[in-house]
Every structure is written in C-alpha cells, then in structure tokens.
Scaffold this active site. Structure first.
Site, PDB file in Angstrom:
ATOM      1  N   HIS A   1       1.853   2.934  -3.387  1.00 21.36           N
ATOM      2  CA  HIS A   1       0.689   3.659  -4.052  1.00 21.36           C
ATOM      3  C   HIS A   1       1.055   5.024  -4.373  1.00 21.36           C
ATOM      4  CE1 HIS A   1      -2.425   1.201  -5.217  1.00 21.36           C
ATOM      5  NE2 HIS A   1      -2.374   0.627  -3.957  1.00 21.36           N
TER       6      HIS A   1
ATOM      7  N   GLN B   1       0.829  -1.018   0.053  1.00 18.28           N
ATOM      8  CA  GLN B   1       0.206  -0.067   0.029  1.00 18.28           C
ATOM      9  C   GLN B   1       0.951   1.266  -0.036  1.00 18.28           C
ATOM     10  OE1 GLN B   1      -3.572  -0.444  -0.470  1.00 18.28           O
ATOM     11  NE2 GLN B   1      -2.390  -2.111  -0.937  1.00 18.28           N
TER      12      GLN B   1
ATOM     13  N   ASP C   1      -6.895  -6.671  -4.292  1.00 20.87           N
ATOM     14  CA  ASP C   1      -6.652  -5.555  -5.108  1.00 20.87           C
ATOM     15  C   ASP C   1      -6.903  -5.765  -6.599  1.00 20.87           C
ATOM     16  OD1 ASP C   1      -6.281  -3.408  -3.727  1.00 20.87           O
ATOM     17  OD2 ASP C   1      -4.083  -3.311  -3.867  1.00 20.87           O
TER      18      ASP C   1
ATOM     19  N   GLU D   1      -9.179   1.121   5.603  1.00 22.60           N
ATOM     20  CA  GLU D   1      -9.538   0.574   4.056  1.00 22.60           C
ATOM     21  C   GLU D   1      -9.538  -0.837   3.844  1.00 22.60           C
ATOM     22  OE1 GLU D   1      -8.990   1.705  -0.499  1.00 22.60           O
ATOM     23  OE2 GLU D   1      -7.481   2.069   0.917  1.00 22.60           O
ATOM     24  N   HIS D   2      -8.362  -1.503   4.288  1.00 24.15           N
ATOM     25  CA  HIS D   2      -7.739  -2.713   4.169  1.00 24.15           C
ATOM     26  C   HIS D   2      -7.535  -3.204   5.580  1.00 24.15           C
ATOM     27  CE1 HIS D   2      -6.921  -1.007   0.338  1.00 24.15           C
ATOM     28  NE2 HIS D   2      -7.604  -2.133  -0.342  1.00 24.15           N
TER      29      HIS D   2
ATOM     30  N   HIS E   1     -53.089  17.409   3.009  1.00 19.76           N
ATOM     31  CA  HIS E   1     -52.924  16.147   3.165  1.00 19.76           C
ATOM     32  C   HIS E   1     -54.141  15.316   3.509  1.00 19.76           C
ATOM     33  CE1 HIS E   1     -48.762  17.601   2.173  1.00 19.76           C
ATOM     34  NE2 HIS E   1     -48.304  16.329   2.166  1.00 19.76           N
TER      35      HIS E   1
END
Length: 439
Positions: A265, A262, A364, A330-331, A423
């Site tokens: 990235h 990761q 991934d 996230e992971h 109504h």
C-alpha cells in the site's frame, strides 16, 4: 537481503520493543496543521473560488468554473461501458456481495410500553447527504468506492457525493465505473483538504454533507479531524496493517504474499507475522526474499517491511493471541488448525480472517464485510464501517397521564438533588395537574 525486524517474547524488553514498532505518528505536524487550517478557512470564506485555485495548484487541474469539476453521469457510463467483461463482472459481483452483507446490518425502529402505559422507543432514520473521499494517489481504489458508498445506499442515504483527486484531470476509469455501479449521485474531481472543506462547508457548486467517510493522506486526515463536529466523520485512519498468526503449517510463500499484500500500500504500512516455530519464520523470510523481485511495487514493500514489518517468535498460540490483543490490528489472519477456537480469544481486531484459505486480500475486495477498518490500535474501541454509520437513532418518549405522574417523583427528587428546581417543578406539574388543561 531483506531487512525486517525480528522479535521474540523471550526478550526481556519485548513489550517495549513491540510498542516502539507499532506506535504511529499520524503525520499531523505543525506544517500539516497550518496548511490545512488555511485551506479550511479559505474554502469556508471563498467557496468555489478557493476550490478552483487550490485544485489548480495541487492537482494541476485548471478550469474556469467549479461546474467543470463535476464528472457527468455520461462520463461515468462511458467508463463502465469501456471495461472489459472480466472487470465489469468483478465489480458487479463484489458490489452484490457487499450489498448483501450490509443489508443484514440495517437497524430498525422499535417501541415498547412500560407498566405505567408510557411508550418508549427508538426511531432509526438514514442520514440525508454523505460525502465519500476516494484516494487517487499511488494507486486507484475502486474498492474504496464500493466499500464507502454501498453501506450508505443500503442505509437509505438520500444523496452520496464523491470527491476524488484528479492530477491533471485524470481519474481512473475503474473508479468512475465503480461509482456508477455503486449508485453514487454526484462525482467531483477534487482532492486533498480542499475537498474535505468543500464537503463540510458547502460551496456554490459542491453541496455540504452531514458526514464524510473515506481514507486519505495526512492533509485529508487532519482536515477530517478539524471539521468533525460540524459534520460527522468515520475515523482518522492510519496506514494499513496486517498481522498473521500462523502455526507454521501453512505454505511459507502464501504467508509471505499475505504480508506483501498490505506492505505494498505504502511505505508506512505495517506487516507482522507471529509464529511459535522459529524455523517457519526463517522460511517465510526466505520466501519473501525470493518473491520480492517479482512484485511491481517491490521498493514500496521493501521499505514498509524495513520500517514497520516484523517476524515475531512466541512460545505458543496463546501468547500469540496476547500479542494480537495488544496490537489490536486492522487485519488479523489466523492461519492455524482451529481458527474459530482461537478467534474466541481475540478481543481487539478490525477484521479476522479464519483459516489457511482466507487471505486478507479477499476481504479487501469481494468477501462482503467492509474493508474500512480501525487502524493504529483503535480496534480497541472502534468497529468497521457499516450501515450503522449512516443511520441515526432518535429516542421516542410518550408519557400517558398516569405514567407521567408515576415518574414525576423520581424525576423531581433527582432534579432537586442537582439543584435544578425548574426541572423538578416541570415534572410535578404533570403529577399535580397544575395549570390549564391542554386543549
């Protein structure tokens, strides 16, 4: 020497230190906001002309007409045909697994009748047109094409429009091949906020869509935020994150490489290891220092680990789960003896990878579940991208004459309580049979 933060839950300021480490500024500075606002205004007002000028300025791609920005089906086919057998098999295998997983998410319409004979239900329909933004900066992302496009196709979306930055006109052949495998309908060499604006507003050449999905830089994220409401969006994504909880019994080099996966990235990516064995934390740091020189993106990894990486000591795995739920990663890898037992205590995570033989990298690319996941603690309330993001749910209500009358008093009482007399009368007229009989 690799610099990486070391924390311990025994520190009195641990939770404050953890929050400082994991807080994320999404990059929406006043400069970003001003630039994006101008781009959106220009594309909305000028259409293709603005897209052409902005693409020439930012991507150094100058063409005479917006039609020249479109990638033909023939060019996509050539990109697919030009892959070697191994790459093509990998793309097609990944696509098949992603389709199979997402097919199980399909929502179905349903109906039932209540005791009064009223029929109530939900009609599920796909979106008509979706835009997919595929990044084209520091790396090529064919996996993003598959993950963002295939759930839309499984949902039954009529048309998928893909945009991808093409600096000086270049688009990765692997990205174009992935578009063909995934069944993308149209592809345009347009990136940045101008691509988001074109998808949201529509131009003479690029059609307006109903929803925009896919990650991008700070300008893309800000553009998506600003067009939300005019169109739907998936999320405003932050940098990639991984948290590994390990009991200290996994190979230290495996864990080091998982953290690298990761961190490579970009410089803002976050990689965190949590473990109740301080000796193992030392072993992993030593493994990272040993393996880092072998990495093609070693400087990006080094910077990311120095900025946002951490090795965290916890008293036990129960405390590790508490840290995970606070971070909402996230992971999340659970590299422990009983990962399923531990997963039952995890409330907040985008995706959980169970056991020592399940690296995040497989998720991934080809496991099947989507890799578009909530970041920056949004896993507290958000979910992975899926087929449900490309389907709408419409309520169905059909009252029988007796059923409408039976519910009229309830509706009228509540309506008068809100001061909404029309109504109330609307419901009571059905109960009392006032007015002319319908033809």
């Amino acid at each position: 020497m690799l610099e990486i933060t070391r924390l311990s839950t025994t520190q009195p300021d641990f939770w404050d230190s953890l929050q400082q480490l994991t807080d994320w500024d999404d990059g929406a500075t006043s400069r970003v906001e001003e630039v994006v606002a101008e781009i959106l205004q220009r594309v909305a007002a000028e259409g293709d002309a603005a897209v052409l000028e902005l693409t020439a300025r930012f991507d150094r791609l100058a063409v005479d007409t917006a039609a020249e920005l479109e990638v033909s089906v023939d060019e996509q086919e050539r990109a697919l045909a030009g892959l070697d057998d191994e790459q093509r098999r990998a793309l097609e295998t990944a696509a098949a697994r992603i389709r199979d997983y997402h097919a199980r998410q399909l929502g179905e319409s349903w109906e039932y009748a209540d005791e009064h004979g009223n029929r109530l239900g939900q009609q599920v329909t796909p979106l008509a047109r979706v835009g997919v933004y595929v990044p084209g900066g520091k790396a090529a992302y064919p996996s993003s094409v598959l993950m963002n496009t295939l759930p839309a196709k499984v949902a039954g979306v009529d048309e998928v429009i893909m945009v991808v930055p093409a600096p000086e006109g270049a688009v990765s052949p692997l990205v174009l091949a992935a578009a063909r495998v995934a069944g993308v309908d149209r592809v345009f060499r347009v990136g940045g906020a101008q691509a988001v604006a074109a998808l949201a507003c529509g131009t003479e050449t690029i059609p307006a869509v109903d929803k925009i999905v896919g990650p991008g830089n700070a300008f893309v994220a800000e553009a998506k935020r600003r067009v939300f409401g005019r169109v739907g969006i998936d999320m405003v994504a932050g940098p990639s994150e991984i948290m590994v909880i390990c009991d200290g019994q996994t190979d230290a080099e495996w864990i080091a490489m998982d953290l690298f996966s990761q961190a490579e990235h970009d410089e803002d990516a976050r990689a965190i290891l949590v473990c109740p064995d301080p000796l193992f934390l030392d072993q992993v740091q030593a493994a990272m220092e040993r393996l880092l020189p072998e990495m093609e993106r070693s400087e990006i990894i080094r910077t990311a680990l120095g900025r946002r990486g951490a090795l965290i000591y916890v008293r036990d795995l129960a405390e590790a789960a508490e840290v995970a739920n606070r971070i909402a990663p996230e992971h999340l890898e659970l590299s422990v003896v009983e990962p399923r037992h531990m997963a039952a205590g995890i409330r907040h995570a985008g995706a959980i990878f169970l056991g020592r033989h399940t690296p995040e990298a497989i998720g991934d690319y080809c496991a099947g579940p989507n890799h578009v996941l909530p970041t920056s603690r949004t896993a507290r309330f958000a979910s992975p991208l899926g087929v449900y993001d490309f389907q709408k749910r419409t309520s169905l209500i059909e009252c029988s004459p007796a059923g409408g009358a039976a519910l009229a008093d309830v509706a009228a009482t509540l309506a008068r309580g809100e001061g909404l007399t029309a109504h109330a009368r609307s419901a009571e007229m059905r109960r009392d049979g006032e007015g002319a009989e319908p033809r």
